[in-house]
Scaffold this active site. Structure first.
Site, PDB file in Angstrom:
ATOM      1  N   SER A 123      13.133  12.532   3.004  1.00  0.00           N
ATOM      2  CA  SER A 123      14.371  12.193   2.328  1.00  0.00           C
ATOM      3  C   SER A 123      14.202  11.432   1.017  1.00  0.00           C
ATOM      4  O   SER A 123      14.974  10.509   0.718  1.00  0.00           O
ATOM      5  CB  SER A 123      15.220  11.374   3.324  1.00  0.00           C
ATOM      6  OG  SER A 123      16.463  11.115   2.824  1.00  0.00           O
ATOM      7  N   ASP A 151      20.745  12.094   5.871  1.00  0.00           N
ATOM      8  CA  ASP A 151      19.831  11.272   5.077  1.00  0.00           C
ATOM      9  C   ASP A 151      20.542  10.102   4.404  1.00  0.00           C
ATOM     10  O   ASP A 151      20.063   8.965   4.413  1.00  0.00           O
ATOM     11  CB  ASP A 151      19.147  12.129   4.005  1.00  0.00           C
ATOM     12  CG  ASP A 151      18.420  13.316   4.607  1.00  0.00           C
ATOM     13  OD1 ASP A 151      18.242  13.321   5.832  1.00  0.00           O
ATOM     14  OD2 ASP A 151      18.047  14.226   3.857  1.00  0.00           O
TER      15      ASP A 151
END
Ligand code: ADP
Ligand code: NG1
Length: 516
Positions: free
Chosen positions: A181, A226
């Site tokens: 991420s 995320d």
């Protein structure tokens, strides 16, 4: 006008203390540890050298490891990530242009030479597809400038934007394009920095939602995991994150459990290809085809989660997932669906298919695997529930004194292994190098799986505190010993590491009173 007072009453704008309204913490710089201090100093020097500006504040946003629940957030299902020690650190200077007549601008520089400097206008945010690194940053700014719901905050941002330039130096330690991420940490950090620079106080939930929506401007239809963990993570535990509406709760892993992240050394830039969006679309089409067979208003159904809600009323979550899964078995066929077959089944034109089901970079697709993708999603959603259940059982039994942690770890490991097999075989988002690494891990730990989007990137493995260092050494000897070159822009400390379960985004500001 003190905007923070006005915003306290606004819809979706933060008060402190109550979950759902809690804001990212603002801490004095003295709170940072030595390693972060060194990086913050380097960023400060860079900012001074490039722009002759002193920092106004710093923002730190962590990367994440997803423990289980892969490729299901965009179908509306709960996922179980935790924040990690690798992060995106920003050093920000805000220039108040007052009545100088200068136009509000954005200046970005990066500690890593892979990423070129950028200068742009606040008034014209042009986000390119596929994106360069600065486009992710622009997404974050865009979210705050153009996507707030609160009218008072919106008006305030408009005034502030007209007279503010921002100068930012960036240092990221999350390996890019590797499923941890990095891009969302950058988008989320940019959103938080912009809100803070413009003195608007937003809750973690609002920031997470804005960041998730705005990152879609780079062209990928991400699900929101995320950006949610980037803001909502708490130290020492994983979070079960659920969507529509966004919410989360802590999940404690068994005492003594440890997670190791290892890079397969293959990378993929999601926004540059169409693999990710293809999966989103295949899931949507699977839901729509089943909904049509079942006589529902299928045009209104966009996700497998919505299909499940439509087909199974008044039953428990677990039963309803099994019910949706059995429909996948009976209603969909193994062979890929051609575009022509879908047009016939849904009784629509190609233009309608594009409008109702496809997204920007999937209009060229001619063939769609529906059964395999939908089976993965429902089974993975069930695995997330089982994983949490095992952790809960473990907590309860531990409290009672009679507890076998090894058994729990074995069960959790099995769920992770099944998740990997499903991602590899049904979802087809693994990579030969990653499968090799997973096999190697599985010989020496409780379970291991691909983490993040896949097609390369990282593996997460479940082991124990006492075995973790030995496990990392084992991987270094057996997987990394012959490696000559690391993936582009990655640092050797982020290739294989034992994770700390970290907290979410933080602002560091010595002038603590500044915006709040
Ligand atoms: P991930 O799975 O890591 O989020 P993505 O492919 O979605 O991977 O995003 C990776 C992109 O994020 C990179 O190509 C780059 O544009 C941006 N990025 C990642 N790390 C950094 C960094 N340290 N500085 C600037 N941009 C970064
Ligand atoms: P990463 O690994 O950061 O590319 C992507 C999506 C998530 C989720 C996972 C797969 C974005 C920004 N992130 O993560 O929402 O769908 O893949 O579980 O699109």
């Amino acid at each position: 006008m003190d905007i923070s007072d006005k915003c306290l009453n606004g819809n979706g704008v933060a008060k402190n203390g109550v979950f759902g309204e809690e804001c990212p913490p603002v801490k004095p710089l003295s709170f940072i540890d030595q390693t972060l201090r060194v990086r913050a100093d380097a960023l400060c020097s860079l900012l001074r050298k490039k722009y002759s500006k002193d920092p106004s504040f710093y923002v730190r946003v962590p990367g994440r490891v997803n423990i289980i629940g892969e490729h299901i957030d965009y179908s509306g299902y709960g996922v179980l990530p935790s924040a990690i020690q690798h992060d995106m650190l920003l050093c920000v200077a805000v220039e108040d242009l007052g009545t100088s007549g200068k136009s509000p601008s954005i200046f970005l520089t990066n500690i890593n030479d892979c990423y070129q400097d950028f200068k742009g206008s606040m008034d014209e945010l042009v986000i390119q597809k596929p994106p360069s690194w600065h486009d992710y940053f622009l997404c974050g700014i865009h979210g705050i400038l153009h996507d707030l719901k609160d009218e008072v905050a919106k008006e305030h941002i408009k005034e502030k934007k007209a007279v503010s330039s921002i100068y930012v130096a960036v240092d990221g330690t999350i390996p890019p394009c590797s499923g941890l991420s990095s891009s969302s940490s950058l988008v989320s950090a940019a959103a938080l920095a912009t809100a803070y620079a413009m003195k608007v106080k937003l809750s973690k939930l609002v920031l997470a939602s804005i960041s998730a929506r705005t990152e879609r401007n780079v062209g990928t239809e991400g699900g929101g995991m995320d950006q949610a963990i980037a803001f909502l993570a708490s130290e020492g535990c994983a979070k079960l994150i659920e969507f529509n509406p966004l919410r989360c709760h802590d999940v404690r892993l068994p005492e003594g459990a440890s997670l190791v992240v290892a890079h397969s050394l293959a990378t993929i830039n999601k926004a540059a290809g169409s693999e990710y969006n293809t999966r989103v679309v295949e899931c949507r089409l699977a839901a729509q085809v089943i909904a049509k067979h079942q006589g529902f208003a299928w045009q209104k159904i966009r996700t497998l989660g919505e299909l499940e809600a439509a087909v199974s009323k008044n039953v428990s979550k677990n039963d309803s997932l099994h019910c949706a899964l059995s429909l996948v078995e009976t209603e969909l066929h193994e062979e890929p669906y051609s575009k022509e077959e879908l047009l016939k089944l849904l009784d629509i034109s190609e233009a309608e298919l594009i409008k109702l089901s496809l997204n920007a970079n999937t209009t060229h697709l001619q063939s769609f695997k529906l059964k395999q993708r939908a089976s993965h999603v429902y089974q993975e959603a069930i695995r997330v529930l089982e994983f949490e259940n095992e952790c809960l059982k473990n907590l309860n039994v531990t409290a009672g004194g009679d507890y076998n942690s090894k058994k729990t770890l074995e069960k959790l490991g099995e769920l992770m292994n099944s998740s990997h097999a499903s991602l590899r075989d049904l979802y087809e988002c693994s990579h030969p190098q990653l499968d090799q690494l997973v096999n190697l891990c599985q010989k020496k730990c409780f379970g291991a799986r691909l983490t993040g989007a896949g097609w390369g990137g990282c593996v997460v493995a479940l082991t124990t505190n006492s075995a973790a260092d030995g496990f990392v050494e084992y991987l270094k000897e057996n997987f990394y010993s012959s490696v000559k070159q690391l993936p582009t822009c990655s640092d050797k400390n982020s290739i294989v590491f034992r994770t700390n379960l970290e907290c979410g985004a933080v602002v560091y500001d010595d002038d603590g009173k500044a915006p709040h």
